[in-house]
Scaffold this active site. Sequence first.
Site, PDB file in Angstrom:
ATOM      1  N   ASN A   1       8.253  12.038 -19.399  1.00 38.70           N
ATOM      2  CA  ASN A   1       6.490  11.987 -18.631  1.00 38.70           C
ATOM      3  C   ASN A   1       5.853  13.817 -18.697  1.00 38.70           C
ATOM      4  O   ASN A   1       4.905  13.808 -19.017  1.00 38.70           O
ATOM      5  CB  ASN A   1       6.531  11.674 -17.692  1.00 38.70           C
ATOM      6  CG  ASN A   1       7.286   9.923 -17.943  1.00 38.70           C
ATOM      7  OD1 ASN A   1       6.793   9.297 -16.746  1.00 38.70           O
ATOM      8  ND2 ASN A   1       6.554   9.667 -18.469  1.00 38.70           N
TER       9      ASN A   1
ATOM     10  N   ASP B   1       6.047   0.597 -14.252  1.00 36.97           N
ATOM     11  CA  ASP B   1       5.911   0.462 -15.134  1.00 36.97           C
ATOM     12  C   ASP B   1       3.822   0.535 -16.333  1.00 36.97           C
ATOM     13  O   ASP B   1       3.881  -1.047 -15.594  1.00 36.97           O
ATOM     14  CB  ASP B   1       6.268   0.709 -17.127  1.00 36.97           C
ATOM     15  CG  ASP B   1       6.001   1.062 -18.194  1.00 36.97           C
ATOM     16  OD1 ASP B   1       4.987   2.567 -18.160  1.00 36.97           O
ATOM     17  OD2 ASP B   1       6.606   1.173 -19.018  1.00 36.97           O
TER      18      ASP B   1
END
Length: 254
Positions: free
Chosen positions: A79, A30
């Site tokens: 996402n 991330d």
Amino acid sequence: MNPLYRLYTHKLRRQLAGLPQPQHVAIVMDGNRRWARQAGLDDVRLGHRFGAHHLEQFLAWSARAGVRCVTAWVASADNIKRRDPAEVDYLMQLAETVLAKHVRRDHRWRLHVAGQLDLLPDSTARALKEAVEATRDRHDAGDLTIAIGYSGRLEVVDAVRGVLDEAAASGRELSEVAAELTEEDISRHLYVPGLPDPDLVIRTSGELRMSDFLLWQATRSDIEFCDLNWPAFREIDLLRALRTYGQRVLERSS
Ligand code: IPE
Ligand code: MG
């Protein structure tokens, strides 16, 4: 490499030699866009490019440290559904041109893919499936799972669906299936059955959440949160995470 850094890396490797090691490390990569912004890059997608190449390095560090099994979260189902299509296209291109290609060349890994491949562009799904095929016979290699279009909850739903489809095909009664259902039945229908559960999950960028990653597999995993954004994560950060893991396991067993 900076000599002090090199020295510290050696010291960490020596410390690890006496400690229990995780067999399977899962990584939540991330912070690519935050890294790009902090680096002053105008196009935050470049963070993803650095991030994809960074995974190649992480794999080399993991192999060197003796980790046999890596699961890397490249993109969640959310996402893909929610982010700007131009960013998603770019990510999918990277999966094809960087990750799939790298694994075909790097003989240390056998590739698996976890996720809803129908969320991906056809060319990406194809490139990944071809890389899985091309690496299938590497029996001495480690297992690398790319989680892409992945959701832990949906994986469990898909696994239950697999159990029911199998039962229907063999003509079993639903009540019998329900009465006899076991954890192993679900495990057998996960996207990549047969892997050991992750011993250690590492998440970068300072987020303290699991975000629907490996819901079924990570129930007993140690978790290590690291404040660095993914492209800034170094080999020493991996080695430190492995050291913390080894120390915790020793403490639990004493
Ligand atoms: C991780 O970086 C890669 C993906 C989730 C695709 P992010 O894109 O989440 O970057 P941040 O967290 O916004 O900085
Ligand atoms: Mg993020």
